[in-house]
Design an enzyme around this catalytic site. Structure first.
Site, PDB file in Angstrom:
ATOM      1  N   LYS A  35      32.282  58.474 -55.584  1.00 30.73           N
ATOM      2  CA  LYS A  35      32.020  58.206 -57.003  1.00 30.73           C
ATOM      3  C   LYS A  35      31.469  56.784 -57.159  1.00 30.73           C
ATOM      4  CE  LYS A  35      36.844  56.850 -57.597  1.00 30.73           C
ATOM      5  NZ  LYS A  35      38.183  57.280 -58.051  1.00 30.73           N
ATOM      6  N   TYR A 252      28.172  24.283 -64.750  1.00 32.16           N
ATOM      7  CA  TYR A 252      28.608  24.465 -66.142  1.00 32.16           C
ATOM      8  C   TYR A 252      30.070  24.101 -66.304  1.00 32.16           C
ATOM      9  CZ  TYR A 252      24.374  27.187 -67.117  1.00 32.16           C
ATOM     10  OH  TYR A 252      23.097  27.595 -67.288  1.00 32.16           O
TER      11      TYR A 252
HETATM   12  C1  LIG Z   1      38.954  57.356 -56.874  1.00 35.29           C
HETATM   13  C2  LIG Z   1      39.827  58.494 -56.528  1.00 35.29           C
HETATM   14  C3  LIG Z   1      40.268  58.689 -55.214  1.00 35.29           C
HETATM   15  C4  LIG Z   1      40.011  57.678 -54.105  1.00 35.29           C
HETATM   16  O1  LIG Z   1      40.854  56.570 -54.291  1.00 35.29           O
HETATM   17  P1  LIG Z   1      40.838  55.334 -53.251  1.00 35.29           P
HETATM   18  O2  LIG Z   1      41.919  54.453 -53.725  1.00 35.29           O
HETATM   19  O3  LIG Z   1      39.491  54.703 -53.388  1.00 35.29           O
HETATM   20  O4  LIG Z   1      41.050  55.919 -51.917  1.00 35.29           O
HETATM   21  C5  LIG Z   1      40.992  59.825 -54.937  1.00 35.29           C
HETATM   22  N1  LIG Z   1      41.268  60.729 -55.903  1.00 35.29           N
HETATM   23  C6  LIG Z   1      40.891  60.558 -57.176  1.00 35.29           C
HETATM   24  C7  LIG Z   1      41.258  61.575 -58.197  1.00 35.29           C
HETATM   25  C8  LIG Z   1      40.166  59.438 -57.542  1.00 35.29           C
HETATM   26  O5  LIG Z   1      39.795  59.263 -58.811  1.00 35.29           O
END
Ligand SMILES: *Cc1c(COP(=O)(O)O)cnc(C)c1O
Length: 360
Positions: A35, A252
């Site tokens: 994702k 800054y």
């Molecule tokens: C993002 C996500 C994962 C992976 O999580 P990590 O901490 O990056 O391993 C697994 N399951 C779901 C439902 C997620 O949203």
């Protein structure tokens, strides 16, 4: 000459981390979570290495379309399910596996006239209280879904809120196991943290994300200690050098003032490249192979580094903002965030180079 900043995506590192996830997973199949455009690495860039996973997990239909078009034939899970009927049509067409996390999504599937049945993941809210059906509704929903003509197979899933901290998974695991007792359907529970720490969560499908990119899900254990190798490195160069007299300040807000005569390097990397603006002075950075720290406030296009430990460094000196020498998690901790956020925030203006697995 292009501006010297560049991110490198190392596919051999991704392959190494995926192999490590597989070893932790035992006989469970691995859904590589890609994702957020593969946590900022680029879905299509990592796909050659992610092909070895049994499946992918994404959020948007568009990401699933891109993965299918690039030839990924394994399972593709839509972690938030379908958002409307058009999504559902596409999910059928591309043989995707949407999550069903609400009664509304189950009803929409039940009403859909679809040409062939699809896989689904039925999600239980075991205590995180984000997505998922409550335990009281789960059994009825499962019976309904199992008998739907639209459904080919069902995976039962839940997600942990505390797999990365002291509270752990015991409570949610007990809620889940009670809710599914008697069912023989395959199960998917483990994110990276659970996969690494709680073998009892492996079941039939695991869902590692962050570990595949070589960053840690834990505050108390580094990626290196876990045997992970960073996939992304962010590098740039010193583009100017200033020599400060005691009492002179940098950038800054003049948030850093030199206590002694000091050479500082100005690096072509700022928050518009994805470097965290909240990184305080002293955030680790490598300059010409030597570890040093940032000084002053990070601005949009530049940040400054202390050249005291590298007196020979001048304009053109190589800088690693994060990567193998400076784990992204260290920059994140210094900045009050997690490696996940920094990786996902790599800005589109940063040129990206992919190092293929064979080049390693
Ligand atoms: C993002 C996500 C994962 C992976 O999580 P990590 O901490 O990056 O391993 C697994 N399951 C779901 C439902 C997620 O949203």
């Amino acid at each position: 000459m292009p501006r010297p900043i560049c991110a490198t995506i190392d596919l051999a590192a991704f392959a190494h981390n995926l192999a490590l996830a597989r070893r932790c997973a035992g006989s469970a199949r691995v859904l590589a979570v890609v994702k957020a455009d593969a946590y900022g690495h680029g879905l299509l860039r990592v796909l050659p290495a992610a092909q070895r996973a049994d499946g992918l997990a994404v959020l948007e239909i568009e990401a699933a379309v891109r993965a299918r078009e690039a030839g990924f034939v394994g399972r593709i899970v839509l972690l938030e399910g379908c958002f409307d009927e058009r999504d559902l049509e596409q999910a059928v067409h591309l043989d995707l596996t949407p999550v069903l996390h609400s009664a509304g999504q189950i009803d929409a599937l039940a009403r859909a006239a679809i040409e062939r049945p699809i896989g689904v993941m039925l999600k239980l809210n075991s205590g995180m209280n984000r997505l998922g059906l409550r335990a009281a509704q789960f059994r009825t929903a499962l019976a309904q879904v199992e008998h739907m003509a639209q459904v080919r197979d069902v995976i039962l899933m839940s997600h942990f809120a505390n797999a990365d901290d002291q509270r752990g998974v015991a409570h949610q695991l007990a809620v889940f196991d009670a809710a599914i007792s008697g069912s023989t359907q395959p199960v998917s529970l483990a994110n990276s943290a659970a996969l690494l720490r709680y073998p009892q969560t492996q079941r039939q499908w695991v869902r590692p994300g962050i570990m595949l990119y070589g960053a840690t899900p834990f505050a108390d254990q580094s990626a290196g200690e876990l045997g992970l190798v960073p996939v992304m490195s962010l590098a740039s160069r010193v583009i100017a050098v200033q020599t400060l007299a005691p009492g002179e300040s940098v950038g800054y807000g003049a948030s850093f003032t030199a206590a002694r005569p000091m050479r500082i390097g100005v690096v072509a990397c700022g928050y518009a490249d994805g470097y965290p603006r909240h990184a305080p002075s002293g955030t680790p950075v490598m300059v010409a192979g030597q570890r040093t720290g940032t000084v002053g406030r990070v601005s949009m296009d530049m940040l400054c580094v202390d050249l005291t430990p590298v007196p020979a460094a001048d304009v053109g000196a190589e800088v690693e903002l994060w990567g193998r020498a400076v784990p992204v998690d260290e920059v994140a901790t210094s900045s009050g965030t997690v490696g996940y956020e920094l990786l996902c925030a790599l800005a589109p203006r940063v040129p990206v180079r992919v190092r293929a697995a064979a080049e390693a």
